[in-house]
Design a protein around this motif. Structure first.
Motif, short mmCIF file in Angstrom:
data_model
loop_
_atom_site.label_atom_id
_atom_site.label_comp_id
_atom_site.label_asym_id
_atom_site.label_seq_id
_atom_site.Cartn_x
_atom_site.Cartn_y
_atom_site.Cartn_z
N ASP A 49 -8.56 48.11 45.50
CA ASP A 49 -7.88 48.66 46.67
C ASP A 49 -8.11 47.75 47.89
OD1 ASP A 49 -6.43 50.74 48.12
OD2 ASP A 49 -8.37 51.24 49.02
N ALA A 50 -9.33 47.29 48.05
CA ALA A 50 -9.65 46.40 49.17
C ALA A 50 -8.85 45.10 49.06
CB ALA A 50 -11.14 46.11 49.22
N LYS A 51 -8.74 44.57 47.85
CA LYS A 51 -7.97 43.33 47.66
C LYS A 51 -6.50 43.54 47.96
CE LYS A 51 -11.03 40.84 44.66
NZ LYS A 51 -11.14 39.76 43.74
N VAL A 52 -5.96 44.68 47.53
CA VAL A 52 -4.55 44.98 47.81
C VAL A 52 -4.34 45.07 49.33
CG1 VAL A 52 -2.78 46.78 47.64
CG2 VAL A 52 -4.03 46.06 45.61
N LEU A 55 -4.44 41.60 50.73
CA LEU A 55 -3.20 40.88 50.43
C LEU A 55 -2.07 41.35 51.34
CD1 LEU A 55 -3.22 40.69 46.53
CD2 LEU A 55 -3.36 38.79 48.13
N ARG A 56 -1.98 42.66 51.55
CA ARG A 56 -0.95 43.18 52.45
C ARG A 56 -1.11 42.59 53.84
NH1 ARG A 56 -1.06 49.56 51.11
NH2 ARG A 56 0.09 49.49 49.17
N GLU A 57 -2.35 42.55 54.32
CA GLU A 57 -2.60 42.00 55.65
C GLU A 57 -2.29 40.51 55.69
OE1 GLU A 57 -6.62 43.07 56.57
OE2 GLU A 57 -6.18 45.22 56.57
N ASP A 58 -2.61 39.78 54.61
CA ASP A 58 -2.35 38.35 54.57
C ASP A 58 -0.85 38.05 54.47
OD1 ASP A 58 -5.05 37.92 54.66
OD2 ASP A 58 -5.27 37.43 52.54
N ILE A 59 -0.12 38.89 53.74
CA ILE A 59 1.31 38.65 53.50
C ILE A 59 2.16 39.13 54.67
CG2 ILE A 59 3.22 39.38 52.02
CD1 ILE A 59 1.35 39.24 49.67
N LYS A 60 1.70 40.11 55.41
CA LYS A 60 2.50 40.69 56.49
C LYS A 60 3.03 39.64 57.47
CE LYS A 60 2.61 44.50 59.81
NZ LYS A 60 3.79 44.00 60.38
N PRO A 61 2.21 38.69 57.95
CA PRO A 61 2.76 37.68 58.87
C PRO A 61 3.87 36.85 58.21
CG PRO A 61 0.37 37.66 58.97
CD PRO A 61 0.75 38.56 57.83
N ALA A 62 3.72 36.53 56.94
CA ALA A 62 4.76 35.75 56.25
C ALA A 62 6.04 36.56 56.14
CB ALA A 62 4.26 35.32 54.87
N ILE A 63 5.90 37.83 55.80
CA ILE A 63 7.09 38.70 55.70
C ILE A 63 7.76 38.84 57.07
CG2 ILE A 63 7.83 41.08 55.31
CD1 ILE A 63 5.75 41.19 53.05
#
Length: 129
Positions: A49-52, A55-63
């Motif tokens: 859950d922490a990794k997900v 990942l969401r936080e890391d991907i959000k700027p790219a999205i």
């Protein structure tokens, strides 16, 4: 015989008690094993859950960046279409004005050209049928 039978009974009770104790110890170990497995599974789920979330936080700027670029491209495309429409409208108006001026200056020649064009279109349409 009474003594022998009471020794046998004592031995049987002792063996039965030992068996109950062993069974209880095995049940306790099994329960601890289940709890350990449950704890391990919960820890693994928490880590996943922490990794997900990471990942969401890391991907959000790219999205967000991709979304912004798409919106920018859409706005530029819309502006280009509007500009092309304006240019096309201007050209059509220019040709309409030229045609009107030509018809005004050369009415007989214009009628002859229109009649020839109409005859050509009628002939082409007649062949298709």
């Amino acid at each position: 015989m009474n003594t022998t039978s009471s020794k046998a009974e004592h031995t049987i009770h002792k063996l039965a008690d030992d068996a109950v104790d062993a069974t209880e110890r095995m049940a306790d170990k099994a329960e601890r094993g289940v709890e350990s497995a449950r704890s391990f599974a919960n820890d693994a789920l928490d880590k996943a859950d922490a990794k997900v979330r990471t990942l969401r936080e890391d991907i959000k700027p790219a999205i967000d960046a991709v979304s912004s670029r798409v919106q920018d491209m859409a706005a530029r495309g819309k502006a280009a279409c509007a500009q092309t429409a304006d240019q096309t409208r201007d050209k059509v108006n220019e040709y309409a004005d030229r045609t009107s001026a030509y018809v005004s200056e050369q009415p007989l020649k214009s009628m002859a050209i229109a009649a020839a064009a109409g005859a050509l279109v009628a002939m082409l349409l007649g062949r298709r049928r």
